[in-house]
Design a protein around this motif. Structure first.
Motif, short mmCIF file in Angstrom:
data_model
loop_
_atom_site.label_atom_id
_atom_site.label_comp_id
_atom_site.label_asym_id
_atom_site.label_seq_id
_atom_site.Cartn_x
_atom_site.Cartn_y
_atom_site.Cartn_z
N TYR A 17 0.91 3.47 -4.63
CA TYR A 17 1.13 4.76 -5.28
C TYR A 17 1.65 4.50 -6.70
O TYR A 17 2.75 3.98 -6.88
CB TYR A 17 2.15 5.60 -4.49
CG TYR A 17 1.52 6.41 -3.39
CD1 TYR A 17 1.51 7.80 -3.43
CD2 TYR A 17 0.92 5.79 -2.30
CE1 TYR A 17 0.93 8.55 -2.42
CE2 TYR A 17 0.34 6.52 -1.28
CZ TYR A 17 0.34 7.90 -1.35
OH TYR A 17 -0.24 8.63 -0.33
N ASN A 24 3.14 5.38 -10.16
CA ASN A 24 4.10 6.38 -10.62
C ASN A 24 4.12 6.44 -12.15
O ASN A 24 5.08 6.05 -12.80
CB ASN A 24 5.50 6.04 -10.07
CG ASN A 24 6.50 7.18 -10.20
OD1 ASN A 24 7.70 6.94 -10.23
ND2 ASN A 24 6.04 8.41 -10.26
N GLU A 42 1.53 9.55 -7.94
CA GLU A 42 2.64 10.51 -7.87
C GLU A 42 3.13 10.73 -9.30
O GLU A 42 3.55 9.79 -9.98
CB GLU A 42 3.78 9.97 -7.00
CG GLU A 42 5.06 10.76 -7.07
CD GLU A 42 4.87 12.25 -6.77
OE1 GLU A 42 5.34 13.07 -7.57
OE2 GLU A 42 4.23 12.57 -5.74
N ARG A 82 6.19 11.50 -1.25
CA ARG A 82 4.74 11.72 -1.22
C ARG A 82 4.07 10.83 -0.18
O ARG A 82 3.21 11.26 0.58
CB ARG A 82 4.15 11.43 -2.60
CG ARG A 82 2.64 11.58 -2.69
CD ARG A 82 2.21 13.02 -2.74
NE ARG A 82 2.73 13.66 -3.92
CZ ARG A 82 2.53 14.96 -4.20
NH1 ARG A 82 1.82 15.70 -3.38
NH2 ARG A 82 3.03 15.50 -5.30
#
Length: 318
Positions: free
Chosen positions: A36, A38, A58, A69
């Motif tokens: 993920y 960021n 995210e 998330r």
């Protein structure tokens, strides 16, 4: 539902993310690896995708926001959470997974502090802070978690789907540890080898500002999870102050029949009233907390049943 999901929150880790993804693919070939991103400003997402990871994003900055998330979107029987900076060994993941899938652990902590952390980590205030946080939480919450702030953990489906993520940043690990201790979840410790970041990789953790946030989180969660102790301490301090200043006034009154210090008398009265109010606030909140724990146990049953239903559905679709 995935059998094993590897969760890697990332912010500007282009120098190490490829190695991290490949290491976990080698050690856990049947796992799905999720990276993920960021809001990275480098090639982290591109490199992770090229290494075979499922890349998602995210946009709210902060590790806590990323974990929220991840936990919301991914269903798995076992979750491995690690960092993208190549400080945690993928070789320890199979043992951590065994604790979840075969021994019923809700959270497995990758314990750095019992191995090489203090030798590898060159930041003395980080070492001091980790020791302070570990001792504080184990004392306040009567648990024996060996490494409170490690970013290397394994989770069960029930833990992930019942954990309310409130923190936005690096204090998320502290929140996880306290949640598990308060809810009487099974927490296992697995000693891991820790290595410091390779040359060119920069830590996003600020020793002082993030350290203060962690300490504030401990106080906030202690107030939430241990209200009788928290407000009882306040009540005791207020009562001691009120009685301490009131005694000379009462002694003078007993001797002379007069009260020469009315402001002191009034102040002591208000302080003692505040002590009584604090004590009963703690009692009320403790009762509410016990009811919340009962509701939480019932919710765990529902989450377990939903997990079983998803697994059976996925098997039927194969």
């Amino acid at each position: 539902m995935d059998k094993i999901a590897v969760l890697i929150p990332c912010y500007n880790e282009e120098k190490t993310i490829e190695k991290v993804v490949k290491d976990f693919r080698r050690e856990i070939p049947d796992a799905v690896i999720y990276v993920y991103d960021n809001n990275s400003t480098d090639r982290t997402a591109e490199i992770a995708a090229g290494a075979g990871a499922v890349v998602r994003r995210e946009y709210q900055q902060g590790k806590g926001n990323v974990i929220r998330r991840m936990f919301r979107e991914i269903d798995a029987q076992c979750y491995i959470m690690t960092d993208g900076d190549d400080t945690y060994p993928a070789e320890s993941a199979p043992e951590m997974i065994t604790h979840v899938l075969e021994r019923g652990a809700d959270m497995v902590v990758g314990d750095r502090l019992s191995s090489t952390y203090f030798q590898e980590n060159t930041r003395p205030f980080h070492n001091f802070g980790n020791s302070l946080v570990r001792k504080s939480i184990n004392l306040f919450f009567h648990t024996d978690i060996k490494d409170i702030m490690t970013g290397y953990r394994a989770f069960s489906y029930q833990f992930v789907k019942s954990f309310p993520v409130l923190s936005k940043g690096f204090e998320i690990e502290t929140e996880m540890s306290i949640h598990a201790a308060d809810k009487n979840m099974q927490v296992d410790n697995v000693v891991i080898e820790y290595r410091d970041r390779p040359a060119g990789s920069v830590s996003k953790l600020n020793t002082y500002s993030d350290g203060i946030k962690v300490l504030r989180t401990i106080v906030r969660l202690y107030r939430t999870y241990k209200p009788m102790s928290f407000f009882g301490i306040i009540a005791f301090v207020l009562a001691a102050l009120g009685i301490g200043f009131l005694i000379p006034v009462l002694v003078t009154y007993a001797r002379t029949g007069m009260v020469p210090n009315f402001p002191t008398l009034f102040a002591c009265g208000f302080v003692l009233l505040a002590a009584i109010q604090s004590f009963f606030s703690g009692m009320i909140l403790k009762t509410i907390g016990e009811k919340n724990r009962q509701d939480f146990e019932m919710r765990l049953q529902e989450i377990w049943a939903r997990g079983q239903e998803i697994r059976h559905r996925d098997k039927g679709g194969e």
